[in-house]
Design a protein around this motif. Structure first.
Motif, PDB file in Angstrom:
ATOM      1  N   LEU A 174       0.824  -1.207   0.000  1.00  0.00           N
ATOM      2  CA  LEU A 174       0.000   0.000   0.000  1.00  0.00           C
ATOM      3  C   LEU A 174       0.859   1.257   0.000  1.00  0.00           C
ATOM      4  CD1 LEU A 174      -3.007  -0.732   2.403  1.00  0.00           C
ATOM      5  CD2 LEU A 174      -3.046  -0.392  -0.061  1.00  0.00           C
ATOM      6  N   GLU A 175       1.940   1.245   0.761  1.00  0.00           N
ATOM      7  CA  GLU A 175       2.798   2.424   0.844  1.00  0.00           C
ATOM      8  C   GLU A 175       3.412   2.763  -0.504  1.00  0.00           C
ATOM      9  OE1 GLU A 175       5.659   1.727   3.837  1.00  0.00           O
ATOM     10  OE2 GLU A 175       4.220   1.701   5.499  1.00  0.00           O
ATOM     11  N   HIS A 176       3.704   1.753  -1.315  1.00  0.00           N
ATOM     12  CA  HIS A 176       4.333   1.987  -2.611  1.00  0.00           C
ATOM     13  C   HIS A 176       3.324   1.992  -3.755  1.00  0.00           C
ATOM     14  CE1 HIS A 176       7.722   0.633  -0.093  1.00  0.00           C
ATOM     15  NE2 HIS A 176       8.464   1.402  -0.882  1.00  0.00           N
ATOM     16  N   ARG A 177       2.040   1.922  -3.433  1.00  0.00           N
ATOM     17  CA  ARG A 177       1.035   1.920  -4.478  1.00  0.00           C
ATOM     18  C   ARG A 177       0.953   3.308  -5.107  1.00  0.00           C
ATOM     19  NH1 ARG A 177      -4.854  -0.483  -3.357  1.00  0.00           N
ATOM     20  NH2 ARG A 177      -3.693  -2.401  -3.781  1.00  0.00           N
ATOM     21  N   GLU A 178       0.780   3.325  -6.412  1.00  0.00           N
ATOM     22  CA  GLU A 178       0.726   4.595  -7.144  1.00  0.00           C
ATOM     23  C   GLU A 178      -0.518   5.386  -6.758  1.00  0.00           C
ATOM     24  OE1 GLU A 178       0.371   6.203 -11.765  1.00  0.00           O
ATOM     25  OE2 GLU A 178       0.135   4.065 -11.290  1.00  0.00           O
ATOM     26  N   LEU A 179      -0.334   6.688  -6.536  1.00  0.00           N
ATOM     27  CA  LEU A 179      -1.472   7.564  -6.258  1.00  0.00           C
ATOM     28  C   LEU A 179      -2.194   7.889  -7.566  1.00  0.00           C
ATOM     29  CD1 LEU A 179       0.032  10.097  -3.682  1.00  0.00           C
ATOM     30  CD2 LEU A 179      -1.456   8.140  -3.225  1.00  0.00           C
ATOM     31  N   MET A 180      -3.483   7.699  -7.567  1.00  0.00           N
ATOM     32  CA  MET A 180      -4.289   7.963  -8.758  1.00  0.00           C
ATOM     33  C   MET A 180      -4.995   9.308  -8.608  1.00  0.00           C
ATOM     34  SD  MET A 180      -3.991   5.529 -10.983  1.00  0.00           S
ATOM     35  CE  MET A 180      -5.465   5.706 -11.967  1.00  0.00           C
ATOM     36  N   ASP A 181      -4.204  10.390  -8.640  1.00  0.00           N
ATOM     37  CA  ASP A 181      -4.787  11.722  -8.497  1.00  0.00           C
ATOM     38  C   ASP A 181      -5.352  12.251  -9.809  1.00  0.00           C
ATOM     39  OD1 ASP A 181      -4.299  11.852  -5.833  1.00  0.00           O
ATOM     40  OD2 ASP A 181      -2.414  12.955  -6.004  1.00  0.00           O
ATOM     41  N   ARG A 182      -4.992  11.620 -10.907  1.00  0.00           N
ATOM     42  CA  ARG A 182      -5.499  12.048 -12.217  1.00  0.00           C
ATOM     43  C   ARG A 182      -6.267  10.902 -12.858  1.00  0.00           C
ATOM     44  NH1 ARG A 182      -1.195  14.349 -16.014  1.00  0.00           N
ATOM     45  NH2 ARG A 182      -0.109  12.394 -15.520  1.00  0.00           N
TER      46      ARG A 182
END
Length: 669
Positions: free
Chosen positions: A417-425
């Motif tokens: 979870l810590e290294h999961r990509e943030l899906m801000d877009r």
């Protein structure tokens, strides 16, 4: 990815034919005809101008209206200015026009952006193509009662309704002389129509007497008269008296959307016999063409419901839904966090094994949120994405504690979870079709509404004054505009319900029978399904006749992306959502709009920011109070159920004890 398929544009010949049909219908209307159902004719100038003084002086009451409408027949719910480029009328335009024609509100005039001059509010806005079975609006309308809001108004029958707009203290009724009474309600109603929801008296300097329409012991039949002025695609279902502070938007505690879809193109035709009558020997058996149809591979259009059900349960709770909606820069939202109360995919009972419905209930929804959710669920059901794509789309920089807790329970190890990509877009993908989407119900506290299907008095209505009761059956007959009389009779609820039910049933039967006929058309076409070789048969050797001109050669592997309503797109390859190009950040889209197309609107918004903040504070207080009452009612209901369960257990124990004693008695005997 390409957008969902759009219906083809009509040809010139079809347009000319439609114009000719419309001209024929207009000729019938001008000649006094109208077909099997009377059509709405153009309003006369006397019914579109300002209310006459006798009606304008009538008291106003705050009501809620529940109505249903067919989304495919209108260009959305919300009112649009006449200059708007819309192919059809909007639902609100039809309703407001009916209210004006029946002299229930003043003409819109310059108040179109301020509650239409009558404090108009809607529960939830639906887009073009989206339907609703129970949309709710609230507004102030003319009333025929003597004191509809229960604030102590009196009508002077001896003075034949002459009244003054006076300047006495609030609640004070000063009798000037016989036939002249101070009526604060006329001013209060005007203030309510201007958009203010309270009942503070407005001081008027006018001292000229105004003759008011004589009150009636029975209210205006709002449901009946509005439905007579509305097209069959819009039906008023009920109305309710509400308090001055009620807001259909902010008093609503949840909204329930339904989206219907089929899981298989061929399943409806494989489970029906389509017999041709008793003269056929194979009647009641599956025909050969059905066996051939069952071997046709529709690939991704055969949806896996279990995968969709696994994905949809991940939506429940408070999450950042920026990747499951369309960013709406004019609203300048700084947060896209919303709460989904419940989400499930369930079979539609009695409509075939292939038909399912998404039940989605939440406190509020973002722009196009439901249709974006369905688009992703369709990808999961088509086995183009896995159910955990929902988790990935909800993992943003604004993710909530609820999102973290839910995903920690499904992901092995916190390190992932810590290294999961943030899906801000948001990745690029199209929405599901609008036709199957319906706003099914809007939830309000039971203490706020008292739904009525017409004007029959109820126990909660105030009793008519002794002066009004004494005049029932006598006096002059005020036939104003041919709409109402002082001796109006209440309509029995059974009669009102039966009439309304049969009218709507006629529309349903029309669509239902057309659907059956079109289904038989498709079954007739399906009877030509080509035979398919069995899996064990050897591959055929191409011959000159089968390869000439590549006419019989199978195309390369295609991917079918479902969009709902039987629509889909075909592509030669499929790009997973997480590998697609991304849109800009929501804050960047907001800033670009505010500096460009929305600059003028932002300046106007800034000029009245203080006033807007004050209005919002009032609305949020209404919303908070509605939630508080909802929690109290829920707690009372749980306590009642516990008590009921305890009583039931006591009865069971008592019955068991009686049974035991009887058994012992029998043994003794």
């Amino acid at each position: 990815m390409s957008a969902p398929r759009q219906p083809p544009l009509p040809t010139r010949a079809q347009l000319v034919h439609n114009i000719e049909l419309l001209q024929q219908q207009l000729a019938k209307l001008d000649a006094g005809g109208g077909g099997r159902r009377s059509k709405k004719t153009a309003a006369s100038p006397s019914k579109t101008g300002p209310l006459p003084p006798s009606l304008a002086a009538c008291p106003k009451r705050h009501i809620a209206i529940k109505f249903a409408y067919d989304g495919w027949a209108h260009s959305g719910l919300a009112w649009q200015p006449p200059s708007g480029n819309t192919p059809f009328t909007t639902v609100e335009a039809e309703i407001l026009d009916a209210l004006v024609q029946n002299r229930l509100i003043e003409p819109l005039g310059e108040n179109v952006y301020d509650g239409f001059g009558c404090g108009f509010e809607r529960c939830g806005r639906t887009d073009a193509g989206v339907s609703s079975s129970a949309q709710v609006i609230n507004l102030w309308v003319r009333s025929d009662l003597e004191d509809p809001m229960g604030i102590g108004l009196k009508y002077d029958f001896k003075g034949k309704g002459k009244q003054l707009d006076g300047g006495e203290e609030e609640g004070e009724k000063a009798v000037k002389k016989e036939g002249e009474v101070v009526d604060e309600e006329s001013d209060r109603g005007r203030q309510a129509e201007s958009g203010d929801g309270d009942l503070k008296a407005v001081r008027s300097r006018s001292t000229s007497p105004v003759r008011r329409k004589r009150p009636s012991p029975v209210e205006i039949p709002y449901v009946t008269i509005l439905n007579k002025s509305l097209p069959p695609t819009i039906r008023i279902l009920a109305w309710s008296p509400v308090s001055p502070t009620f807001s259909s938007r902010y008093s609503c505690i949840w909204r329930h959307y339904k989206y219907f879809f089929s899981t298989s193109p061929s399943a409806p035709f494989l489970r029906n016999t389509f017999d041709f009558g008793s003269s056929y020997f194979d009647s009641g058996k599956q025909a050969e063409w059905q066996r051939r149809l069952s071997r046709t591979d529709f690939q991704e259009l055969e949806l896996d419901v279990s995968l969709m059900q696994d994905a949809v349960k991940r939506l429940v709770g408070e999450h950042d839904f920026r990747n499951l909606c369309k960013i709406d820069p004019p609203k300048q939202l700084t947060s896209h966090v919303r709460t989904v109360i419940s989400a499930s995919i369930d079979p539609v009972e009695g409509e075939g094994d292939d038909l399912f419905v998404l039940n989605l209930r939440g406190s509020a929804f973002l722009y196009n949120q439901v249709r974006h959710i369905l688009a992703v669920l369709f990808l999961v059901g088509a086995r183009l994405e896995t159910p955990d794509i929902i988790d990935r789309l909800l993992w943003t920089s604004d993710r909530t504690e609820n999102t973290k807790a839910m995903q920690q329970a499904t992901v092995i190890g916190d390190e992932e979870l810590e290294h999961r990509e943030l899906m801000d877009r948001k990745p690029g993908y199209g929405m599901a079709d609008d036709l199957p989407l319906v706003l099914w119900q809007c939830g309000f506290n039971s203490t706020e509404l008292d739904w009525r299907i017409d004007n029959a008095p109820t126990m909660s209505d105030p009793e008519p004054s002794s002066a009004l009761a004494a005049t029932i059956g006598e006096g002059e007959d005020d036939k104003l505009l041919g709409l109402h009389t002082t001796q109006r009779l209440a309509t029995h609820p059974v009669d009102s319900f039966r009439r309304q039910f049969l009218e709507m049933n006629e529309t349903w039967q029309d669509h239902r029978l057309k659907s059956i006929i079109v289904k038989h058309h498709l079954a007739s076409m399906a009877s030509h399904a080509p035979p398919h070789p069995s899996p064990d048969s050897p591959p055929r050797t191409p011959t000159k006749s089968t390869t000439r001109g590549n006419l019989s050669r199978r195309s390369a592997r295609l991917f079918f992306t479902p969009h709902g309503s039987g629509r889909y797109t075909k592509t030669i390859n499929y790009i997973p959502l997480l590998k697609r190009s991304r849109n800009d950040l929501p804050e960047d889209l907001n800033a670009r709009w505010a500096k460009g197309r929305g600059q003028g609107r932002m300046e106007k918004r800034a000029a009245r920011q203080e006033e807007a903040d004050a209005e919002r504070a009032v609305k949020l207080a209404i919303k908070a109070e509605a939630k508080r009452v909802a929690l109290e009612l829920e707690a009372e209901e749980l306590e009642r159920r516990k008590e009921q369960k305890g009583e039931d257990l006591e009865e069971v124990e008592a019955d068991r004890a009686v049974g035991t004693s009887r058994g012992v008695a029998r043994k003794v005997e």
